[in-house]
Design a protein around this motif. Sequence first.
Motif, short mmCIF file in Angstrom:
data_model
loop_
_atom_site.label_atom_id
_atom_site.label_comp_id
_atom_site.label_asym_id
_atom_site.label_seq_id
_atom_site.Cartn_x
_atom_site.Cartn_y
_atom_site.Cartn_z
N GLU A 48 4.77 4.17 -13.83
CA GLU A 48 3.85 3.15 -14.34
C GLU A 48 3.38 2.23 -13.21
O GLU A 48 2.21 1.83 -13.16
CB GLU A 48 4.52 2.35 -15.45
N GLU A 49 4.28 1.90 -12.30
CA GLU A 49 3.91 1.06 -11.15
C GLU A 49 2.87 1.76 -10.27
O GLU A 49 1.90 1.14 -9.81
CB GLU A 49 5.15 0.75 -10.33
N ILE A 50 3.05 3.07 -10.05
CA ILE A 50 2.10 3.83 -9.23
C ILE A 50 0.77 3.97 -9.95
O ILE A 50 -0.30 3.97 -9.32
CB ILE A 50 2.69 5.21 -8.89
N GLY A 51 0.81 4.11 -11.29
CA GLY A 51 -0.42 4.20 -12.07
C GLY A 51 -0.73 5.55 -12.64
O GLY A 51 -1.88 5.84 -13.02
N LEU A 52 0.25 6.43 -12.73
CA LEU A 52 0.04 7.75 -13.31
C LEU A 52 -0.33 7.63 -14.78
O LEU A 52 0.09 6.69 -15.47
CB LEU A 52 1.28 8.61 -13.14
N ASP A 53 -1.09 8.60 -15.28
CA ASP A 53 -1.60 8.52 -16.65
C ASP A 53 -0.73 9.24 -17.67
O ASP A 53 -0.56 8.75 -18.79
CB ASP A 53 -3.02 9.12 -16.70
N VAL A 54 -0.22 10.41 -17.32
CA VAL A 54 0.69 11.15 -18.20
C VAL A 54 2.03 11.24 -17.48
O VAL A 54 2.11 11.76 -16.36
CB VAL A 54 0.14 12.55 -18.54
N LYS A 95 1.41 7.48 -4.20
CA LYS A 95 0.53 6.32 -4.05
C LYS A 95 -0.78 6.72 -3.38
O LYS A 95 -1.86 6.26 -3.77
CB LYS A 95 1.24 5.22 -3.25
N ASN A 96 -0.69 7.59 -2.38
CA ASN A 96 -1.91 8.05 -1.72
C ASN A 96 -2.78 8.86 -2.69
O ASN A 96 -4.01 8.79 -2.66
CB ASN A 96 -1.56 8.90 -0.50
N ILE A 97 -2.13 9.66 -3.55
CA ILE A 97 -2.88 10.44 -4.54
C ILE A 97 -3.63 9.50 -5.48
O ILE A 97 -4.81 9.70 -5.78
CB ILE A 97 -1.93 11.36 -5.32
N LEU A 98 -2.95 8.46 -5.94
CA LEU A 98 -3.61 7.53 -6.87
C LEU A 98 -4.72 6.75 -6.19
O LEU A 98 -5.79 6.52 -6.77
CB LEU A 98 -2.58 6.59 -7.49
N GLU A 99 -4.51 6.35 -4.93
CA GLU A 99 -5.57 5.64 -4.22
C GLU A 99 -6.79 6.53 -4.03
O GLU A 99 -7.94 6.10 -4.23
CB GLU A 99 -5.05 5.16 -2.86
#
Length: 775
Positions: free
Chosen positions: A488-494, A756-760
């Motif tokens: 959740e902190e990183i921001g993943l959706d599923v 984190k790089n993937i989410l950015e």
Amino acid sequence: MTTQFPAGTILGYPRIGRRRELKKAVEAFWAGTIGADELEATAATLRQVTRDRLAGLGLGRADSSIPESFSYYDQVLDAAVTVGAVPTRFASLVAADGTIDLAGYFTIARGEGDNAPLEMTKWFDSNYHYLVPEIGPETVFSLASDRIVREFEEAKAAGFITRPVIVGPVTFLLLGKPSDAAPEGFEPLSRLDDLLPVYATLLDRLAAAGADWVQLDEPALVSESIETPRSESLGALEFAYATLGRLARRPAIFVAAPYGSLDDALPVLAASPVEAIGLDLVRGQVPTDFAGLAEKTLVAGVVDGHNIWRGDLAAAFDTASRLSTLSPHIAVSTSTSLLHVPHDVADESKLSAELTSWLAFADQKVGQVVTLARGLSDGLAAVQAELDYATRALAARHAAPGVRDGAVRDRAAALSESDFTRGDYAARLAAQDVALGLPFLPTTTIGSFPQTGEIRRARAQLVKGALSEGDYVDLMRAEIGRVVELQEEIGLDVLVHGEPERNDMVQYFAENLDGFAVTENGWVQSYGSRCTRPSILWGDVSRPKPITVEWSAYTQSLTAKPVKGMLTGPVTILAWSFVRDDQPLGETARQVALALRDEIADLEAAGIGVVQVDEPALRELLPLKKKDHADYLDWSVGSFRLATAGVTDSTQVHTHLCYSEFGVVIDAIRRLDADVTSIEAARSRMEVVSDIRSSGFDHGIGPGVYDIHSPRVPSVAEVTELIERAIEAIPERQVWINPDCGLKTRGYAETVESLKNILEATRAVRAKAGAVVPA
């Protein structure tokens, strides 16, 4: 070159050590806790232990019956380093004399910084993975490593005349891919003229060192999945062995061709100057007679190197005996290298005596080879007692309770077409959009998160009884909570629960399904230092109780975001187990699918709206002969659909595939009818998207953007480029963003930075596309 071939031999032996000594030493070297000298010393000790063991089991010390088949990582990488086929991006690793040290060798395998490692894919239809050579016009072939010579000399100094083993020149080039610098349409096989002098030099060096025989492995000759036209492959085969055969000084040449029948390649080898030809008679049949065979030693691969059953030794003896109508020179061997099976059944103290009597691991298979060779030399009477014992064990296995379960078989027999079919995809997509509310380019991971030392220790303590079930569950729930919070902190959706409770993606299910047994020390090499313990599927399969539901339901209770229930698919459970050989694989797959169908129904009832059924082995089990493809794809696709077709439209079904060339099975992937398919794509830099585009694939697709088989952390720019390549080729609404595979083998520091790089990168591409992302 007139030395007689040994009466019995094996094509290779497990190289990781009985207790994974090589794995531990290699990983210690990577971690910097030991140096190259200590790693070399450990490896030398393992090689000597292997030679002594094989001699003790009955192979000869001085007759070339013991293969010198050791590798620190992979035999194809070994061949590439031996002949100097090092990609230009790793040119700095090459010393002035053309050699590469161990650190450089591992860097090519694992990558470093911005330099990606060699691509990795499946070794034919096995669960071993090899590194794909990169060959171009710029590749300068030379004998850059003499390790194979030095290891022969090491054995000789210890009193052994072994048989050096190396991937043959034709297979090496057929398995290669064009380098980045190669022009359009370049074929690595076109470099055969330049490669053969290196093999010639190697053979000359081995002869000078005293080698009587050399084994050149040419399994590409049995496969019809090689894209090069067959006529070109056979022409290359004829030229290669005519060239090597006429060398003035060389050992006698044994060409081994495991994993299937040689078919039209056999007459080419029969007409060549090679002295011995290996025939896989477990997968193939005794060939018809033709010119040239009578002058060859025919090495009968009648002991199954690919599975762990004791088998029908009398039938194996009969098959080997029938070769005598083709040549007076017959030897016995395993059908493949024994690297695919564990070391020794005697290491398994917890398997029942009944089950153990049905099994043959590597050491027992060596014993079978020795028995059959003695029977061919001394006559049937000399080994009749051993053959009879194997026959009785086989009969006992067929009659044992649990091998056939009437209830399981009745349920499978009652299935109808509707049990394999879901509703219309467009209707499902609309229902899932409402139920899940996911953004453009939804992000997820494949399932597992890093397994820390604390997790592994807790699991070991539970098994030993040093930790109570309640305390173990509390520890696992705490880990799941940390994984959910991190995602959740990183921001993943599923989200996923991270699978801390799972020792292995197949063994975990095997431990909870009837019809399976698991081993203590049945380790086999999967790739590099990665080892697995395949479970033993010995009887009819059923699910006595829910397996994953409690863990997934707990995870969903911690978050408002969708959580994926994680299951391993029927084909992969078969591919990564040692499967019963007394019925068609399709029947066994259907039984496993029914057990998984029950699990999925319970997950859905518990409120899990996304279920992933992993099938990374779908391509792996594709038969090497095209005539067998249709039947395989029918039952493999059918078993997946049987497992997943019972859910409602709003439940989103995912699957995952990796380690494979997907173009040849893209139609099968479509027929799986999963709502979302994630696939390995990062190491090949999205090569697969062209196959996806040309096929018209219209379901959700997640081509991986993070190669988890390397310790590298992909940069934001690298991931952005991969995402943009994907959405240039595939309609944007279909694309998901995910790593190549599960994160179990990675460390948390590199995992968190990579995610984190993937989410950015994903957010940047979303912003560039002007996507509206739900809050």
